[in-house]
Design an enzyme around this catalytic site. Structure first.
Site, PDB file in Angstrom:
ATOM      1  N   ARG A  19      40.163  10.659  75.087  1.00  0.00           N
ATOM      2  CA  ARG A  19      40.216  11.171  76.461  1.00  0.00           C
ATOM      3  C   ARG A  19      40.337  12.687  76.510  1.00  0.00           C
ATOM      4  NH1 ARG A  19      45.011   7.807  78.781  1.00  0.00           N
ATOM      5  NH2 ARG A  19      44.871   9.366  80.443  1.00  0.00           N
ATOM      6  N   GLN A  77      46.002   6.362  58.155  1.00  0.00           N
ATOM      7  CA  GLN A  77      45.855   5.042  58.751  1.00  0.00           C
ATOM      8  C   GLN A  77      44.376   4.787  59.044  1.00  0.00           C
ATOM      9  OE1 GLN A  77      47.173   4.433  62.780  1.00  0.00           O
ATOM     10  NE2 GLN A  77      47.507   2.238  62.497  1.00  0.00           N
ATOM     11  N   THR A  83      50.780   0.717  66.231  1.00  0.00           N
ATOM     12  CA  THR A  83      51.858   1.612  65.794  1.00  0.00           C
ATOM     13  C   THR A  83      52.632   1.062  64.607  1.00  0.00           C
ATOM     14  OG1 THR A  83      53.246   0.614  67.510  1.00  0.00           O
ATOM     15  CG2 THR A  83      52.140   2.686  68.054  1.00  0.00           C
ATOM     16  N   ARG A 318      47.741  44.522  72.401  1.00  0.00           N
ATOM     17  CA  ARG A 318      47.243  43.564  71.420  1.00  0.00           C
ATOM     18  C   ARG A 318      48.099  43.592  70.154  1.00  0.00           C
ATOM     19  NH1 ARG A 318      41.230  45.341  70.853  1.00  0.00           N
ATOM     20  NH2 ARG A 318      41.254  43.746  69.229  1.00  0.00           N
ATOM     21  N   ALA A 365      44.045  60.554  80.575  1.00  0.00           N
ATOM     22  CA  ALA A 365      43.171  59.476  81.038  1.00  0.00           C
ATOM     23  C   ALA A 365      41.805  59.552  80.366  1.00  0.00           C
ATOM     24  CB  ALA A 365      43.004  59.560  82.552  1.00  0.00           C
TER      25      ALA A 365
END
Length: 447
Positions: A19, A77, A83, A318, A365
């Protein structure tokens, strides 16, 4: 009293996860930036289990890689027959182990260390198994626990339950603690005569009771044992985790202006008297010291921010960023592997990559450190008290000395000495009247 017997854990992670509609194994989908199964393993560490076994099925290589550094063994498994069958696959890995075994689920990542310890602590002498139960808002198809007080009389899967049993709201989370001496002998007796034709782990409780033994139930909140089978459920657990983390941050003295718009990572460390404005996202590896303000719409990952700093709005820090006390990183500034000294400022529209900025330096800037030539990265070193004028390009590797000034609009390709002025731009040329003449010519041409 905490049992002195050794402890082992089995984590079931063999589900197909269809799903989820993903090539990534279900238990590796992240909550707060960390795979679900690693949340579980980290909580388990507090109990110091002697052995941990993760049972996998499809995409086993992904899980094996993810848990490889956590001391867990892998059991496979195949085919997947329920289970009970899954737990049996851990038998070889637990050969010779004599103690208590916790059985957990890799897609139920929010189970706390405290709840695991409660399960284990309830496995006192005379008790053969302890099951973790809960009361969900919608019991639905969960297996039911029929109990007299905390002593279990019966456990039944929903598919096999009577209408009267389905009316019971105490449900089975699937988590339990069992004595190792009995677990695998009990599993060998479990049959698959049920609606699904599977070997159910809870059936061992019925066998214990039938043998005259005792199985008990302890309870927890439904949210702690919530599992993930779909993207919607994954989002639900993410939301639940974030709500808990936001509440914890505010309880610890952090101001969140709009808590619901702030997102933490699993390892965010944030001190008291920090203020976080709306729409801030913390990725993994962030530490923030007291007195700092994180303005809105900032994204911070892998960064260490000192006391009294001012970050954002719209800042992106970052990995590898280190910000000294009282430094300022303003709007639309991006940093990567950049170290800013105390009181340094980069107020707007700047990129600092692979850079060291000295204490008190000012970055104008539009400044960028040109750190990449398409093949390799290079470093830029800016000295204490230096002033970098707006719209400057610092072509690494390059060093700007203490107190130096780089004039606006310069392209710096060589080192600048301390206290020097570096000016790299052509001389300005002015032609009187040229603009008026140009406008007349163009207007006549357009007419």
């Amino acid at each position: 009293m905490t049992p002195t017997r050794p402890l082992a854990a089995i984590i079931l992670a063999a589900g197909q996860g269809t799903r989820m509609k993903s090539s990534l194994h279900k238990v590796l989908h992240p909550i707060a930036g960390k795979p679900m199964v690693l949340h579980l393993l980290d909580s388990l560490k507090t109990l110091a289990p002697e052995r941990t076994v993760v049972v996998v099925g499809a995409r086993r290589e992904q899980v094996e890689t993810a848990v490889g550094g956590h001391g867990a063994q892998i059991a496979v498994q195949s085919p997947q027959l329920g289970t009970g069958h899954a737990v049996q696959q851990a038998q070889a890995a637990l050969a010779g182990f004599d103690g208590d075994i916790l059985i957990l689920y890799g897609d139920a990542p929010l189970v706390s260390s405290a709840t695991m310890a409660r399960l284990r602590d309830a496995l006192v002498d005379g008790v053969d198994a302890v099951v973790l139960g809960f009361h969900p808002a919608e019991p639905g198809a969960y297996g039911r626990i029929i109990a007299d007080g905390d002593r279990i009389a019966k456990m039944v899967e929903y598919k096999d339950a009577t209408l009267q049993e389905r009316a019971v709201t105490l449900c089975n989370s699937g988590l339990m603690a069992v004595r190792s001496a009995a677990l695998f002998a009990l599993l060998a007796r479990v049959g698959n005569a049920n609606a699904a034709g599977e070997y159910y782990l809870p059936d061992i409780v019925g066998l214990i009771i039938g043998d005259g033994g005792i199985a008990r139930v302890i309870e927890t909140e439904a949210g702690e044992v919530a599992g993930v089978n779909s993207r919607g459920e994954l989002a639900g657990l993410e939301a639940a985790w974030q709500d808990r983390r936001r509440a914890a941050a505010m309880a610890d003295g952090v101001t969140l202006i709009d808590p619901g718009s702030v997102f933490f990572a699993h390892d965010t460390v944030i001190a008291s008297d920090v203020t976080v404005e709306p729409f801030v996202v913390f990725g993994p590896g962030v530490r923030i010291a007291s007195g700092t303000i994180i303005h809105g719409h900032s994204h911070i990952e892998g960064a260490d921010i000192g006391e009294g700093c001012n970050i954002g709005p719209f800042a992106r820090l970052r990995p590898g960023t280190r910000v000294g006390a009282s430094a300022r990183i303003g709007n639309f500034v991006e940093t990567k592997k950049a170290v800013l000294g105390a009181g340094a400022k980069a107020n707007h529209l700047t990129y600092l990559g692979d850079a060291t900025v000295g204490a008190g330096a000012n970055i104008g800037a539009g400044t960028i450190t040109c750190n990449y030539d398409g093949f390799l990265k290079y470093s830029t070193n800016i000295g204490a008290g230096a002033f970098i004028g707006s719209n400057s390009a610092l072509v690494a590797p390059v060093t700007i000395g203490d107190g130096a000034i780089v004039a606006a609009g310069s392209v710096i390709t060589a080192d600048v000495s301390a206290d020097a002025l570096a000016l790299v731009r052509p001389a300005q040329v002015e032609k009187p009247g040229w603009a008026a003449t140009f406008r007349r010519i163009m207007a006549a041409r357009k007419a």
